[in-house]
Motif scaffolding. Structure first.
Motif, short mmCIF file in Angstrom:
data_model
loop_
_atom_site.label_atom_id
_atom_site.label_comp_id
_atom_site.label_asym_id
_atom_site.label_seq_id
_atom_site.Cartn_x
_atom_site.Cartn_y
_atom_site.Cartn_z
N LEU A 208 0.82 -1.21 0.00
CA LEU A 208 0.00 0.00 0.00
C LEU A 208 0.86 1.27 0.00
CD1 LEU A 208 -2.87 -1.08 2.40
CD2 LEU A 208 -3.06 -0.55 -0.04
N ARG A 209 2.01 1.21 0.63
CA ARG A 209 2.90 2.38 0.57
C ARG A 209 3.38 2.62 -0.85
NH1 ARG A 209 6.12 1.31 6.30
NH2 ARG A 209 4.69 2.58 7.60
N SER B 15 2.41 5.89 -5.89
CA SER B 15 1.95 5.95 -7.28
C SER B 15 0.72 6.84 -7.39
CB SER B 15 1.63 4.54 -7.78
OG SER B 15 1.09 4.57 -9.08
N ALA B 16 -0.21 6.71 -6.44
CA ALA B 16 -1.43 7.53 -6.48
C ALA B 16 -1.10 9.01 -6.32
CB ALA B 16 -2.39 7.08 -5.39
N ASP C 249 -10.72 14.78 -13.71
CA ASP C 249 -9.51 13.95 -13.62
C ASP C 249 -8.79 14.20 -12.30
OD1 ASP C 249 -9.99 12.91 -16.16
OD2 ASP C 249 -8.87 14.52 -17.14
N VAL C 250 -8.73 15.47 -11.90
CA VAL C 250 -8.07 15.82 -10.65
C VAL C 250 -8.82 15.20 -9.47
CG1 VAL C 250 -7.45 17.71 -9.10
CG2 VAL C 250 -7.09 17.93 -11.57
N LEU C 251 -10.15 15.33 -9.47
CA LEU C 251 -10.94 14.78 -8.37
C LEU C 251 -10.82 13.26 -8.30
CD1 LEU C 251 -14.18 16.97 -8.67
CD2 LEU C 251 -12.35 17.14 -6.97
N ALA C 252 -10.78 12.61 -9.45
CA ALA C 252 -10.64 11.15 -9.48
C ALA C 252 -9.28 10.74 -8.91
CB ALA C 252 -10.81 10.64 -10.90
N ALA C 253 -8.23 11.50 -9.25
CA ALA C 253 -6.89 11.18 -8.74
C ALA C 253 -6.82 11.42 -7.24
CB ALA C 253 -5.85 12.04 -9.47
N GLN C 254 -7.44 12.49 -6.79
CA GLN C 254 -7.45 12.78 -5.36
C GLN C 254 -8.25 11.72 -4.59
OE1 GLN C 254 -9.01 16.77 -5.33
NE2 GLN C 254 -6.96 17.70 -5.39
N VAL D 207 -6.40 4.99 -1.02
CA VAL D 207 -5.17 4.23 -0.69
C VAL D 207 -4.69 4.59 0.70
CG1 VAL D 207 -2.78 3.80 -1.34
CG2 VAL D 207 -4.52 3.96 -3.11
N LYS D 208 -4.78 5.86 1.07
CA LYS D 208 -4.40 6.26 2.43
C LYS D 208 -5.29 5.58 3.46
CE LYS D 208 -2.38 10.85 1.65
NZ LYS D 208 -2.54 12.31 1.91
#
Length: 211
Positions: free
Chosen positions: A133-134, A139-140, A160-165, A171-172
């Motif tokens: 996960l780290r 990567s995320a 795209d920005v919101l999806a990446a965030q 993941v966090k």
């Protein structure tokens, strides 16, 4: 893992309690076994008293005052002739209880070894998951920065920005859960092995403290 299991058998409180029960059961068997045996007891005594010159115990004989001493020694023999089978019944009951205590000890040992195995495997699994996960978080975060940069130059949209965030946040969250499970397994492993001390709890608490 075997080291943790061996440590648990040596110092786990529940194991120590079971061992005490076995010892008490064996002592009870010895007690009833000796109760039916011939017992020989030696006895001895010595006494000294002051006697005056006109002691009436001497039938009027006048003797100089002084001390008189005496010594006694003897042997007492005790043998139960008939107890109606009570001692034998008590001995058989004590033997059954001792066997039961030993069986409980063996079962507790198996349970403790299984608990240690489960906690150890859980800790190993959580550790591997944390490592993965780290890597996924790095990567995320990289994709999130790329999306922000792309939005600035017009090649990425706000979606795209919101999806990446959102991906970074997820993941966090998974990483935090894996860290929690790791620390829980760590505490469970120490508890199963009888080594969950205040110092170890403080160490686990520091790992949860935000830095």
């Amino acid at each position: 893992m075997s080291q943790w299991q061996d440590e648990a058998e040596r110092q786990a409180p529940v194991i120590l309690a079971r061992k005490e029960q076995v010892t008490a059961g064996e002592a009870a068997i010895d007690q009833y076994a000796w109760s039916s045996q011939l017992k020989v007891t030696g006895r001895a005594a010595y006494g000294q008293a002051w006697r005056g010159g006109n002691d009436p115990a001497l039938l009027g004989v006048i003797v100089p005052p002084g001390s008189v001493g005496g010594f006694f020694a003897g042997v007492q023999v005790k043998l139960p002739l008939y107890t109606g089978g009570a001692l034998e019944a008590q001995r058989r009951q004590a033997s059954a209880q001792a066997r039961g205590a030993q069986a409980q000890l063996d079962a507790t040992r198996r349970d403790i070894r299984l608990q240690v195995q489960e906690a150890w495997l859980s800790q190993r699994s959580s550790s591997a998951q944390i490592t993965a996960l780290r890597t996924a978080l790095a990567s995320a975060q990289l994709q999130e920065r790329a999306a922000l940069t792309g939005r600035e130059v017009g090649v990425r949209t706000q979606s795209d920005v919101l999806a990446a965030q959102a991906q970074t946040f997820e993941v966090k969250r998974q990483l935090d859960q894996a860290l929690y499970e790791y620390e829980y397994s760590r505490a469970a492993l120490a508890a199963s092995a009888g080594g969950l001390t205040s110092a170890r709890l403080d160490e686990i608490g520091r790992d949860f403290t935000p830095r």
